[in-house]
Design a protein around this motif. Structure first.
Motif, short mmCIF file in Angstrom:
data_model
loop_
_atom_site.label_atom_id
_atom_site.label_comp_id
_atom_site.label_asym_id
_atom_site.label_seq_id
_atom_site.Cartn_x
_atom_site.Cartn_y
_atom_site.Cartn_z
N ALA A 134 40.66 18.43 -0.65
CA ALA A 134 41.16 19.22 -1.77
C ALA A 134 40.26 19.13 -3.00
O ALA A 134 40.05 20.11 -3.70
CB ALA A 134 42.57 18.76 -2.14
N MET A 135 39.69 17.95 -3.22
CA MET A 135 38.90 17.72 -4.43
C MET A 135 37.41 17.97 -4.25
O MET A 135 36.66 17.94 -5.21
CB MET A 135 39.14 16.31 -4.96
N GLY A 136 36.96 18.18 -3.00
CA GLY A 136 35.54 18.41 -2.77
C GLY A 136 34.72 17.13 -2.74
O GLY A 136 33.51 17.14 -2.99
N ILE A 137 35.37 16.00 -2.45
CA ILE A 137 34.65 14.73 -2.32
C ILE A 137 34.07 14.67 -0.92
O ILE A 137 34.77 14.90 0.06
CB ILE A 137 35.61 13.54 -2.57
N VAL A 138 32.78 14.38 -0.84
CA VAL A 138 32.07 14.43 0.45
C VAL A 138 31.34 13.11 0.71
O VAL A 138 31.15 12.29 -0.19
CB VAL A 138 31.06 15.61 0.47
N LYS A 139 30.92 12.94 1.95
CA LYS A 139 30.23 11.72 2.36
C LYS A 139 29.00 11.46 1.49
O LYS A 139 28.65 10.31 1.21
CB LYS A 139 29.82 11.84 3.83
N GLU A 140 28.36 12.53 1.02
CA GLU A 140 27.15 12.41 0.20
C GLU A 140 27.43 11.83 -1.19
O GLU A 140 26.49 11.53 -1.94
CB GLU A 140 26.46 13.78 0.08
N ASP A 141 28.70 11.66 -1.55
CA ASP A 141 29.04 10.99 -2.82
C ASP A 141 28.85 9.48 -2.72
O ASP A 141 28.95 8.77 -3.72
CB ASP A 141 30.48 11.31 -3.23
N TYR A 142 28.58 8.98 -1.53
CA TYR A 142 28.35 7.56 -1.27
C TYR A 142 27.34 7.00 -2.28
O TYR A 142 26.29 7.59 -2.52
CB TYR A 142 27.79 7.41 0.15
N GLY A 143 27.69 5.86 -2.86
CA GLY A 143 26.75 5.15 -3.74
C GLY A 143 26.74 5.60 -5.19
O GLY A 143 26.06 4.98 -6.01
N ARG A 144 27.48 6.65 -5.53
CA ARG A 144 27.52 7.10 -6.93
C ARG A 144 28.27 6.09 -7.79
O ARG A 144 29.18 5.42 -7.32
CB ARG A 144 28.27 8.43 -7.05
N SER A 145 27.94 6.05 -9.07
CA SER A 145 28.70 5.26 -10.03
C SER A 145 29.98 6.00 -10.37
O SER A 145 29.96 7.21 -10.61
CB SER A 145 27.89 5.05 -11.32
N LEU A 146 31.10 5.30 -10.39
CA LEU A 146 32.38 5.92 -10.74
C LEU A 146 32.60 5.95 -12.25
O LEU A 146 33.70 6.25 -12.71
CB LEU A 146 33.53 5.18 -10.05
N SER A 147 31.55 5.67 -13.01
CA SER A 147 31.62 5.73 -14.47
C SER A 147 30.83 6.90 -15.04
O SER A 147 30.57 6.95 -16.24
CB SER A 147 31.10 4.42 -15.09
N GLU A 148 30.43 7.84 -14.17
CA GLU A 148 29.70 9.01 -14.66
C GLU A 148 29.89 10.18 -13.71
O GLU A 148 30.11 9.99 -12.51
CB GLU A 148 28.22 8.68 -14.83
N PRO A 149 29.82 11.42 -14.25
CA PRO A 149 29.97 12.61 -13.40
C PRO A 149 28.90 12.65 -12.33
O PRO A 149 27.84 12.05 -12.50
CB PRO A 149 29.80 13.77 -14.40
N PRO A 150 29.16 13.31 -11.20
CA PRO A 150 30.26 14.26 -10.99
C PRO A 150 31.54 13.68 -10.39
O PRO A 150 32.54 14.37 -10.33
CB PRO A 150 29.64 15.26 -10.01
N LEU A 151 31.53 12.42 -9.95
CA LEU A 151 32.73 11.82 -9.38
C LEU A 151 33.02 10.55 -10.17
O LEU A 151 32.21 9.62 -10.19
CB LEU A 151 32.51 11.48 -7.89
#
Length: 193
Positions: A134-151
């Motif tokens: 629903a939110m467009g969260i994908v496997k490629e979001d792996y490793g992103r910081s949760l303190s900055e966009p886009p996730l």
């Protein structure tokens, strides 16, 4: 929207799993922004947790991010569904919190487009695979910081009563299946079960 500071993630995993309830999970994509209040989480405390991917300090390409500092995204695919986790614990201690359900608050039309127009609103994000789709969260979001966009995770709202119980779908994990490490907002219709 006030994004949580990175220091927010520097707490014990069980405390983090509980304090994520009521926070806002946000994903920005080219199609638009979707956000939802977190209403259900599950804590996974490897290496001693038989239900954790990092049980026994199992270190693979998939679990590598969990060995790093807290506050990063751990995504993986299970039964064709992408699931999203918050890396927790100290660096070197591979722990994570699964986000199981959110209550939609922004981008609901886009969520319906992604999940199917025939869905009921309460079906949009009432499970870990449903919410990522629903939110467009994908496997490629792996490793992103949760303190900055886009996730990212932002300050949300004061949740109702938060209760705990056994985790879901981990029947083959011995005594770990009974640990009361699932936290959820009592009586919220978006909680997965």
């Amino acid at each position: 929207m006030e994004i949580v500071q990175h220091k927010f993630f520097h707490q014990k995993t069980l405390d983090l799993a509980k304090s994520l309830i009521g926070k806002l999970l946000v994903k920005e994509t080219d199609e638009g922004t979707c956000a939802g209040w977190i209403v259900e989480t599950e804590a996974y405390i490897g290496p001693g947790d038989r239900a954790a991917h990092s049980f026994g300090n199992r270190r693979t390409a998939r679990t590598e991010v969990m060995f790093g500092p807290p506050g990063y995204v751990y995504t993986y695919v299970m039964h064709t569904h992408c699931l999203v986790n918050v890396v927790s614990g100290r660096e070197g201690d591979p722990e994570a919190v699964l986000i199981r359900a959110v209550e939609p608050c922004e981008g609901v039309d886009l969520m319906f487009e992604r999940r199917g127009k025939g869905k009921k609103r309460k079906e949009l994000t009432s499970g870990p695979g449903k919410l990522t789709k629903a939110m467009g969260i994908v496997k490629e979001d792996y490793g992103r910081s949760l303190s900055e966009p886009p996730l990212y995770i932002a300050e949300g709202r004061e949740p109702g009563e938060v209760v705990s119980g056994p985790r879901i779908g981990i029947g083959n994990s011995g005594e770990a299946r009974d640990y009361p490490w699932r936290f959820f907002e009592k009586n919220n219709e978006f909680v997965s079960r």
